[in-house]
Design a protein around this motif. Structure first.
Motif: not given
Length: 776
Positions: A327-337, A261-274
């Motif tokens: 938890v946040l270490l895993e979250v930050m690994d998913i979301f480059p926001s 999802l994050v990769a897809y959003a990047a193609t639309r210049s959308v940042e996904v914030i958890p």
């Protein structure tokens, strides 16, 4: 002669084909341009550029191929063309990306002439927004999901210079209260980009569901992602669940799904914030790991509303912070926001006040109260987040007890918190409930699906401005932008979610992108009509609430004359109406002044466009019954909080709405309503109606019985009819008139007893709401 005829026929066919291949260009006017959000500068010129199956896109970097698909895929579907993507510009008939490092991030320059379209930007975001503008310049059929014919795919020659007013333009989706699949999130990302919005904020954690896979703590999704299914009950009328009850409603996203999802959003210049809530709104986590709470008692994942929120993380235990950091270490690994949102709102700290670990922490850290303990909590988590190169966002409650040094404040309780944070030098994102909460109603409650409450119509969203007038220039520079929030307590389906988001997101997009000076509601009203047609083509279930006719009804109790004012969101809307059995068509009467009513009358009205009614028609009946204006006495008077219109509140023809705070309701808490109406003289009657409301969330229930009795002297009453109604679960808000018919007889006094629900499923007392007693 035959040869000559054949030759002439062939020439005619050639001429016809030639005419079809060079379809006449449209002469564009400014009225044809309906771009939302409105560009900063646009100069319309003569002529147009026509797309055909030979048109090519010219790019300079491989990553731009994905950007091109925003338009090229549309042509593939609607026109059946596979348009080429090349790196060298041909002589004519192309759309070219030109990199201009002097342009700000997200800004773009577009020049359209008859043989080419050139879009200049410093990066992919600018190129994307240029294409989204180009898309809105094309005929609406570009949004078609199937092949269309006989369309001239052209756009006007023009020059556009455009850039956003604010850098943060977001939408928050609450996927905890009700879970939505990844495909819907991707659709939402596409629509955000379409409106030049650049942030999707995912509310992944709350009391009612943990929605993100954390591999180190599998119980978060094994237990915390599922709750007992009570979807047949109102959100705030659901029974408490206990540990061990099997949860069947819910779901979660795997880490791989979210990375995709994050990769897809990047193609639309959308940042996904958890958003990973703390220290409150975390019962789902505590249900999985009770040791994270102060009391360590096993709890169930709540199926509905929780208030006050006392099951919160223990701030005294080190294992709480170890858990959250892991938890946040895993979250930050998913979301480059850039940002991690930690919530921080609505924490009831009663457990902290008596928890030995929390008290020890306060003593060790020199903290005076639990508010400062929350500040310690947030500051500590911010240090961890900052150490990983991220920044923390929290709701404005993080200001209480002292704000974390680098934190960004998301101001939801109005703009006060944002102003305070900006004064202290903190960055601010404005998301006030008054303008940006899309879980509020956008039209009259009687005509709308169930929402959380409040009233935030399209026109009100359009007045939103993240910068408060009292801010000085330095403070205003700390305002990053704004965001809409869609809390999903009442939002169970994607259709309902779309309905609440659109078209309000279009209004918000313009307030965050376009210049304040260009803001004009009438102009926007014109452009939104074209956008509605695009939404139709795009298959978006948008609300048409802005077309609804609304009423303001008053009665003069002396003259018994009712005055009905009709209104609509749009300035100078063409409202027309008919009375009683008259058909609501082109010949309907144009509304110019309040309608005066002195007898029972049906009113039908609609906004008209191009001489045709649009939107859902307005219908109401003003009923002049035999009790209008007659004295009413109560055995127990109504509650001071809900007095309606007072003395004649139940006999004034004015019907209330599903909004129980609309001022027309009289209500009793835990008590029956017993009312006696004095008709003034004996008269023949055969029917009594009692108008009531049910909204089980705030404990408003239909009566369990309604009984009617009559009398000639006001002392000796004879029962003439009764209705029994057993309690039933009801997740929505409903109006109901209980009608009791009986054999016609003469009476001067009518007694009506409505019995309140005595045993409320969730405990406490029930409310009984009544708006009118109708006697005929």
């Amino acid at each position: 002669m035959n040869v000559l005829k054949q030759l002439m026929g062939m020439i005619l066919i050639i001429l016809m084909v030639s005419c079809q291949d060079s379809k006449q260009s449209k002469v564009f006017t400014e009225a044809d341009i309906a771009i939302i959000p409105k560009p900063v500068e646009l100069t319309l010129e003569q002529g147009s550029f026509q797309f055909n199956d030979k048109t090519q896109f010219v790019i300079s970097e491989a990553s731009q191929k994905e950007v091109v698909t925003v338009v090229s895929d549309k042509f593939q579907t609607a026109a059946g063309w596979t348009l080429g993507v090349v790196e060298q510009a041909p002589n004519t008939n192309f759309v070219q990306f030109i990199t201009d490092e002097n342009l700000e991030d997200e800004a773009y320059h577009m020049n359209v002439n008859s043989d080419r379209v050139q879009i200049s930007a410093s990066g992919n975001a600018g190129f994307l927004y240029g294409l989204e503008t180009l898309r809105q310049l094309l005929p609406i059929h570009i949004e078609s999901s199937k092949l269309v014919s006989d369309i001239v795919w052209e756009i006007p020659n023009l020059t556009i210079n455009d850039h956003p007013r604010y850098r943060y333009r977001g939408l928050m989706l609450d996927v905890s209260r009700h879970f939505f699949e990844i495909d819907y999130l991707k659709k939402t990302i596409d629509r955000l980009a379409f409106l030049k919005m650049n942030v999707l904020h995912l509310h992944l954690v709350d009391d009612q569901g943990w929605r993100i896979e954390i591999k180190k703590y599998p119980k978060l999704t094994e237990v915390g992602a599922w709750r007992v299914d009570q979807e047949d009950k109102h959100w705030d009328g659901r029974e408490e669940t206990t540990a061990g009850q099997k949860g069947t409603y819910g779901g979660f996203y795997t880490q791989e799904e979210l990375k995709d999802l994050v990769a897809y959003a990047a193609t639309r210049s959308v940042e996904v914030i958890p958003e990973i809530e703390m220290p409150a709104h975390v019962t789902s986590a505590i249900a999985a790991y009770p040791e994270l709470s102060c009391h360590e008692r096993p709890v169930g994942v709540p199926s509905g509303g929780v208030w006050p929120i006392t099951d919160i993380y223990c701030a005294g235990k080190e294992n709480t912070f170890e858990f959250l950091e892991n938890v946040l270490l895993e979250v930050m690994d998913i979301f480059p926001s850039k940002y991690i949102h930690v919530g921080g709102d609505e924490a009831t700290k009663t457990n902290w006040e008596k928890c030995p670990d929390c008290q020890k922490r306060m003593k060790t850290e020199g903290l005076e109260n639990v508010e400062e303990l929350q500040s310690y909590f947030i500051k500590r988590m911010e240090r961890f987040i900052n150490s990983k190169g991220k920044r923390l966002i929290g709701w404005d409650e993080i200001l209480e007890g002292g704000i974390a040094p680098e934190a960004t404040v998301m101001s939801w309780r109005g703009t006060k918190g944002g102003v305070e944070a900006a004064e202290q030098g903190h960055d601010v994102i404005m998301t006030p409930g008054s303008h940006a909460y899309f879980d509020h109603y956008q039209g009259p409650q009687n005509e709308e699906p169930l929402a959380w409450g409040g009233y935030t119509p399209l026109s009100k969203v359009y007045t939103f401005d993240p910068v408060v007038e009292t801010m000085n220039e330095t403070e205003a520079n700390h305002v990053l932008g704004g965001q809409a929030n869609l809390w999903s307590e009442q939002i169970k389906t994607t259709d309902h979610s779309e309905y609440m988001i659109f078209p309000r997101l279009a209004a918000l997009s313009e307030t965050l992108w376009s210049t304040k000076e260009s803001r004009d509601w009438d102009d926007f009203s014109h452009r939104i009509e074209t956008l509605f047609k695009r939404f139709d083509m795009m298959g978006i279930n948008y609300a048409k609430s802005s077309y609804l006719v609304m009423e303001d009804i008053q009665i003069d109790m002396d003259t018994k004359e009712v005055s009905v004012e009709l209104k609509n969101e749009y300035t100078d809307a063409d409202i027309r109406y008919t009375l009683n059995d008259e058909e609501l068509n082109t010949n309907a009467t144009k509304y110019t002044e309040p309608i005066k009513i002195t007898e029972t009358t049906e009113i039908h009205a609609s906004v008209f466009k191009d001489n045709q009614p649009i939107g859902k028609p307005f219908n109401t009946t003003i009923e002049f019954h035999k009790a209008v204006g007659k004295p009413v006495t109560f055995k127990v008077k109504y509650d001071d909080r809900y007095q309606g219109e007072g003395e004649f509140g139940l006999v004034n023809t004015l019907r209330a709405t599903k909004n129980y705070q609309d001022g027309h309701w009289q209500a009793w808490l835990g008590k029956d309503m017993e009312a006696v109406i004095d008709l003034g003289e004996s008269m023949a009657i055969h029917e009594v109606g009692v108008g009531t409301l049910e909204n089980q969330g705030p404990s408003i229930y239909f009566p369990t019985s309604v009984t009617v009795s009559v009398s000639d002297d006001g002392k000796n009453f004879k029962e003439v009819g009764t209705i029994e109604r057993a309690f039933a679960k009801n997740p929505s808000s409903d109006l109901k008139t209980f009608n009791i018919e009986f054999e016609e007889q003469s009476a001067r006094y009518v007694k009506v007893v409505a019995t309140v629900l005595k045993s409320v499923p969730k405990g406490g007392h029930a409310w009984l709401f009544v708006d009118e007693i109708i006697i005929n």
